[in-house]
Write a protein that holds these residues in place. Structure first.
Motif, PDB file in Angstrom:
ATOM      1  N   ASP A 158       0.821  -1.216   0.000  1.00 26.76           N
ATOM      2  CA  ASP A 158       0.000   0.000   0.000  1.00 26.76           C
ATOM      3  C   ASP A 158       0.854   1.265   0.000  1.00 26.76           C
ATOM      4  OD1 ASP A 158      -2.375  -1.479   0.052  1.00 26.76           O
ATOM      5  OD2 ASP A 158      -2.387  -1.563   2.239  1.00 26.76           O
ATOM      6  N   ASN A 159       1.904   1.243  -0.810  1.00 29.28           N
ATOM      7  CA  ASN A 159       2.860   2.354  -0.835  1.00 29.28           C
ATOM      8  C   ASN A 159       2.397   3.443  -1.804  1.00 29.28           C
ATOM      9  OD1 ASN A 159       5.063   4.048  -0.757  1.00 29.28           O
ATOM     10  ND2 ASN A 159       6.577   2.415  -0.934  1.00 29.28           N
ATOM     11  N   VAL A 160       1.438   4.216  -1.371  1.00 27.29           N
ATOM     12  CA  VAL A 160       0.911   5.318  -2.169  1.00 27.29           C
ATOM     13  C   VAL A 160       1.992   6.369  -2.404  1.00 27.29           C
ATOM     14  CG1 VAL A 160      -0.740   7.224  -2.213  1.00 27.29           C
ATOM     15  CG2 VAL A 160      -1.466   4.969  -1.426  1.00 27.29           C
ATOM     16  N   THR A 161       2.814   6.592  -1.399  1.00 28.66           N
ATOM     17  CA  THR A 161       3.862   7.621  -1.481  1.00 28.66           C
ATOM     18  C   THR A 161       4.793   7.402  -2.661  1.00 28.66           C
ATOM     19  OG1 THR A 161       3.816   7.908   0.920  1.00 28.66           O
ATOM     20  CG2 THR A 161       5.747   8.737  -0.239  1.00 28.66           C
ATOM     21  N   ALA A 162       5.190   6.145  -2.888  1.00 26.68           N
ATOM     22  CA  ALA A 162       6.095   5.850  -4.000  1.00 26.68           C
ATOM     23  C   ALA A 162       5.411   6.083  -5.341  1.00 26.68           C
ATOM     24  CB  ALA A 162       6.592   4.408  -3.910  1.00 26.68           C
ATOM     25  N   LEU A 163       4.165   5.700  -5.452  1.00 29.67           N
ATOM     26  CA  LEU A 163       3.455   5.821  -6.722  1.00 29.67           C
ATOM     27  C   LEU A 163       3.185   7.271  -7.110  1.00 29.67           C
ATOM     28  CD1 LEU A 163       0.948   2.833  -6.360  1.00 29.67           C
ATOM     29  CD2 LEU A 163       2.889   2.992  -7.933  1.00 29.67           C
ATOM     30  N   VAL A 164       2.909   8.122  -6.141  1.00 30.34           N
ATOM     31  CA  VAL A 164       2.605   9.518  -6.484  1.00 30.34           C
ATOM     32  C   VAL A 164       3.862  10.285  -6.907  1.00 30.34           C
ATOM     33  CG1 VAL A 164       0.560   9.638  -5.015  1.00 30.34           C
ATOM     34  CG2 VAL A 164       2.781  10.298  -4.082  1.00 30.34           C
ATOM     35  N   LYS A 165       5.039   9.687  -6.777  1.00 30.55           N
ATOM     36  CA  LYS A 165       6.263  10.312  -7.275  1.00 30.55           C
ATOM     37  C   LYS A 165       6.350  10.226  -8.795  1.00 30.55           C
ATOM     38  CE  LYS A 165       9.031   9.355  -3.129  1.00 30.55           C
ATOM     39  NZ  LYS A 165      10.179   8.577  -2.588  1.00 30.55           N
ATOM     40  N   VAL A 166       5.550   9.337  -9.389  1.00 35.28           N
ATOM     41  CA  VAL A 166       5.519   9.210 -10.845  1.00 35.28           C
ATOM     42  C   VAL A 166       4.753  10.397 -11.426  1.00 35.28           C
ATOM     43  CG1 VAL A 166       4.740   7.795 -12.785  1.00 35.28           C
ATOM     44  CG2 VAL A 166       5.593   6.695 -10.709  1.00 35.28           C
ATOM     45  N   PRO A 167       5.285  11.059 -12.448  1.00 33.16           N
ATOM     46  CA  PRO A 167       4.591  12.218 -13.016  1.00 33.16           C
ATOM     47  C   PRO A 167       3.203  11.862 -13.521  1.00 33.16           C
ATOM     48  CG  PRO A 167       6.357  11.468 -14.470  1.00 33.16           C
ATOM     49  CD  PRO A 167       6.541  10.766 -13.171  1.00 33.16           C
ATOM     50  N   GLY A 168       2.213  12.642 -13.104  1.00 35.14           N
ATOM     51  CA  GLY A 168       0.847  12.404 -13.547  1.00 35.14           C
ATOM     52  C   GLY A 168       0.030  11.528 -12.620  1.00 35.14           C
ATOM     53  N   VAL A 169       0.679  10.857 -11.682  1.00 36.95           N
ATOM     54  CA  VAL A 169      -0.037   9.971 -10.763  1.00 36.95           C
ATOM     55  C   VAL A 169      -0.375  10.735  -9.486  1.00 36.95           C
ATOM     56  CG1 VAL A 169       0.046   7.846  -9.400  1.00 36.95           C
ATOM     57  CG2 VAL A 169       1.091   7.906 -11.666  1.00 36.95           C
TER      58      VAL A 169
END
Length: 203
Positions: A105-116
């Motif tokens: 559930d690592n939302v923090t890592a995914l939101v580092k992707v541009p557009g996410v």
């Protein structure tokens, strides 16, 4: 549908590849994980492809492994995730790292992707949890913005920054990421700088 191409690599300019197949040059976009796996320019290569057709364009995407293409196809089925975002996700993390993000559930890592954004990250976790095999977390070196500049050529840094911008990062963010990736070393090419800069995504 074009599913696989074999030929000679003519160009590797992230995020674009140019593959010569019996005299026909196929231009395609590819995630950085594919760039790392492919041979150097002027060498034979085989890529698995996906053709995305829209009202405005036909875009070809290439992958070093069939499993990477399958993961790309899984990603673009998630609501709100298009091909460009899927390429950006797979540029910053491989299948094992993405699986670890999803199952942890690592939302923090995914939101580092541009557009996410947060909602898209949460949707990715929900929709991919049953589709990705659980994998142990992976260790990543966190890059400090204070890393001193080594003997890296200016054109390599410029090429790396341009590649990150093409993946969706803002120019100022791309410059900051590449500056953080430059370490005390004799040399580093653009591909290595991009790899180091993108390590932060899955951390």
């Amino acid at each position: 549908m074009i599913g696989r191409l074999s030929g000679v690599l003519l160009e590797k300019q992230p995020p674009f590849l140019l593959l010569d197949v019996q005299g026909v040059g196929y231009e395609m976009q590819a995630p950085m994980t594919t760039f790392y796996a492919l041979p150097e320019v002027d060498h034979p290569a085989t890529v698995y492809t996906h053709l995305a057709v829209s009202d405005t364009a036909h875009q070809l995407f290439g992958f070093a492994k069939r499993s990477d293409r399958d993961l790309f196809r899984t990603l673009i089925k998630v609501n709100g995730v298009g091909p460009k975002m899927a390429v950006a996700i797979l540029s910053g993390m491989d299948a094992a790292q993405l699986s670890a993000c999803v199952h942890n559930d690592n939302v923090t890592a995914l939101v580092k992707v541009p557009g996410v954004g947060k909602k898209t990250a949460e949707r990715l976790i929900i929709e991919l949890r049953d589709k990705l095999v659980a994998a142990p977390g992976t260790e990543n070196d966190l890059l400090s913005d204070s890393v001193a500049v080594g003997a890296v050529k200016r054109d390599e840094r410029d090429e790396a920054e341009s590649a990150l911008i093409s993946l969706g990062y803002k120019p100022t963010e791309a410059t900051k990421m590449i500056a953080a990736a430059v370490r005390h070393k004799d040399s580093a090419d653009a591909q290595e700088l991009i790899r180091l800069a993108l390590k932060r995504i899955a951390s």
